[in-house]
Design a protein around this motif. Structure first.
Motif, mmCIF file in Angstrom:
data_model
loop_
_atom_site.group_PDB
_atom_site.id
_atom_site.type_symbol
_atom_site.label_atom_id
_atom_site.label_comp_id
_atom_site.label_asym_id
_atom_site.label_seq_id
_atom_site.Cartn_x
_atom_site.Cartn_y
_atom_site.Cartn_z
ATOM 1 N N MET A 109 0.858 -1.178 0.000
ATOM 2 C CA MET A 109 0.000 0.000 0.000
ATOM 3 C C MET A 109 0.904 1.240 0.000
ATOM 4 S SD MET A 109 -3.121 0.947 2.608
ATOM 5 C CE MET A 109 -3.960 -0.580 2.244
ATOM 6 N N PRO A 110 0.781 2.099 -1.017
ATOM 7 C CA PRO A 110 1.621 3.302 -1.082
ATOM 8 C C PRO A 110 1.348 4.263 0.080
ATOM 9 C CG PRO A 110 0.538 2.902 -3.186
ATOM 10 C CD PRO A 110 -0.067 1.966 -2.189
ATOM 11 N N LEU A 111 2.399 4.950 0.482
ATOM 12 C CA LEU A 111 2.318 5.951 1.543
ATOM 13 C C LEU A 111 2.651 7.316 0.973
ATOM 14 C CD1 LEU A 111 4.379 4.160 4.328
ATOM 15 C CD2 LEU A 111 1.901 4.288 4.151
ATOM 16 N N VAL A 112 1.986 8.318 1.495
ATOM 17 C CA VAL A 112 2.321 9.703 1.187
ATOM 18 C C VAL A 112 2.792 10.316 2.498
ATOM 19 C CG1 VAL A 112 1.461 11.937 0.413
ATOM 20 C CG2 VAL A 112 0.630 9.837 -0.665
ATOM 21 N N ARG A 113 3.997 10.843 2.498
ATOM 22 C CA ARG A 113 4.535 11.496 3.689
ATOM 23 C C ARG A 113 4.439 13.003 3.512
ATOM 24 N NH1 ARG A 113 8.883 7.542 5.312
ATOM 25 N NH2 ARG A 113 7.573 5.946 6.250
ATOM 26 N N LEU A 114 3.980 13.663 4.561
ATOM 27 C CA LEU A 114 3.781 15.110 4.535
ATOM 28 C C LEU A 114 4.636 15.792 5.593
ATOM 29 C CD1 LEU A 114 -0.140 15.188 4.530
ATOM 30 C CD2 LEU A 114 1.376 15.137 2.540
ATOM 31 N N LYS A 115 5.006 17.038 5.311
ATOM 32 C CA LYS A 115 5.607 17.924 6.313
ATOM 33 C C LYS A 115 4.587 19.040 6.521
ATOM 34 C CE LYS A 115 9.973 19.140 5.999
ATOM 35 N NZ LYS A 115 11.304 19.551 5.424
ATOM 36 N N ILE A 116 4.067 19.149 7.738
ATOM 37 C CA ILE A 116 3.030 20.120 8.060
ATOM 38 C C ILE A 116 3.629 21.269 8.881
ATOM 39 C CG2 ILE A 116 0.780 20.468 9.151
ATOM 40 C CD1 ILE A 116 0.687 18.389 6.899
ATOM 41 N N ASP A 117 3.457 22.485 8.411
ATOM 42 C CA ASP A 117 3.885 23.679 9.140
ATOM 43 C C ASP A 117 2.922 23.879 10.304
ATOM 44 O OD1 ASP A 117 4.587 26.194 10.052
ATOM 45 O OD2 ASP A 117 3.957 27.243 8.241
ATOM 46 N N VAL A 118 3.455 23.798 11.522
ATOM 47 C CA VAL A 118 2.599 23.939 12.706
ATOM 48 C C VAL A 118 2.804 25.271 13.421
ATOM 49 C CG1 VAL A 118 2.340 21.452 13.077
ATOM 50 C CG2 VAL A 118 4.235 22.664 14.175
ATOM 51 N N ALA A 119 3.636 26.148 12.879
ATOM 52 C CA ALA A 119 3.957 27.431 13.520
ATOM 53 C C ALA A 119 2.692 28.218 13.841
ATOM 54 C CB ALA A 119 4.860 28.263 12.618
ATOM 55 N N GLY A 120 2.633 28.731 15.069
ATOM 56 C CA GLY A 120 1.517 29.561 15.491
ATOM 57 C C GLY A 120 0.275 28.803 15.918
ATOM 58 N N THR A 121 0.301 27.471 15.814
ATOM 59 C CA THR A 121 -0.853 26.667 16.224
ATOM 60 C C THR A 121 -0.526 25.961 17.538
ATOM 61 O OG1 THR A 121 -0.166 24.680 15.015
ATOM 62 C CG2 THR A 121 -1.519 26.287 13.820
ATOM 63 N N ILE A 122 -1.543 25.401 18.169
ATOM 64 C CA ILE A 122 -1.368 24.701 19.434
ATOM 65 C C ILE A 122 -1.716 23.226 19.233
ATOM 66 C CG2 ILE A 122 -2.198 24.515 21.821
ATOM 67 C CD1 ILE A 122 -2.750 27.561 21.667
ATOM 68 N N GLY A 123 -0.849 22.356 19.749
ATOM 69 C CA GLY A 123 -1.091 20.921 19.651
ATOM 70 C C GLY A 123 -1.188 20.459 18.210
#
Length: 89
Positions: free
Chosen positions: A1-15
């Motif tokens: 099963m193929p996977l997609v890996r992401l980098k999520i910008d979390v700056a300024g957010t909580i949790g």
């Protein structure tokens, strides 16, 4: 099963607020978010304080086929908080 890996910008957010705001691809099998999928380093702030500028946290999306994975990459890269998306087979 193929996977997609992401980098999520979390700056300024909580949790996991940034992750919850991501519009998910319709045809995913599962989606997981957390530093176990990569991060820009340890968070050096209180749990209830916003993430610092430059912080990112990884996510992993599972789809059924390589073609769906390519569509998912396009879908996620259109979103403001997604810094990068790659298919991992």
């Amino acid at each position: 099963m193929p996977l997609v890996r992401l980098k999520i910008d979390v700056a300024g957010t909580i949790g996991d607020e940034a992750w919850r705001e991501i519009k998910q691809f319709d045809q995913i099998q599962s989606a997981d978010f957390g530093p176990q999928f990569g991060s820009g380093g340890r968070c050096n702030h209180a749990p209830n304080a916003p993430h610092a500028k430059g912080e990112w946290i990884g996510a992993e999306i599972r789809v059924l086929t390589p073609l769906l994975a390519q569509y998912a990459v396009s879908h996620y890269l259109e979103q403001e908080r997604v810094l990068d998306a790659d298919v991992v087979e």
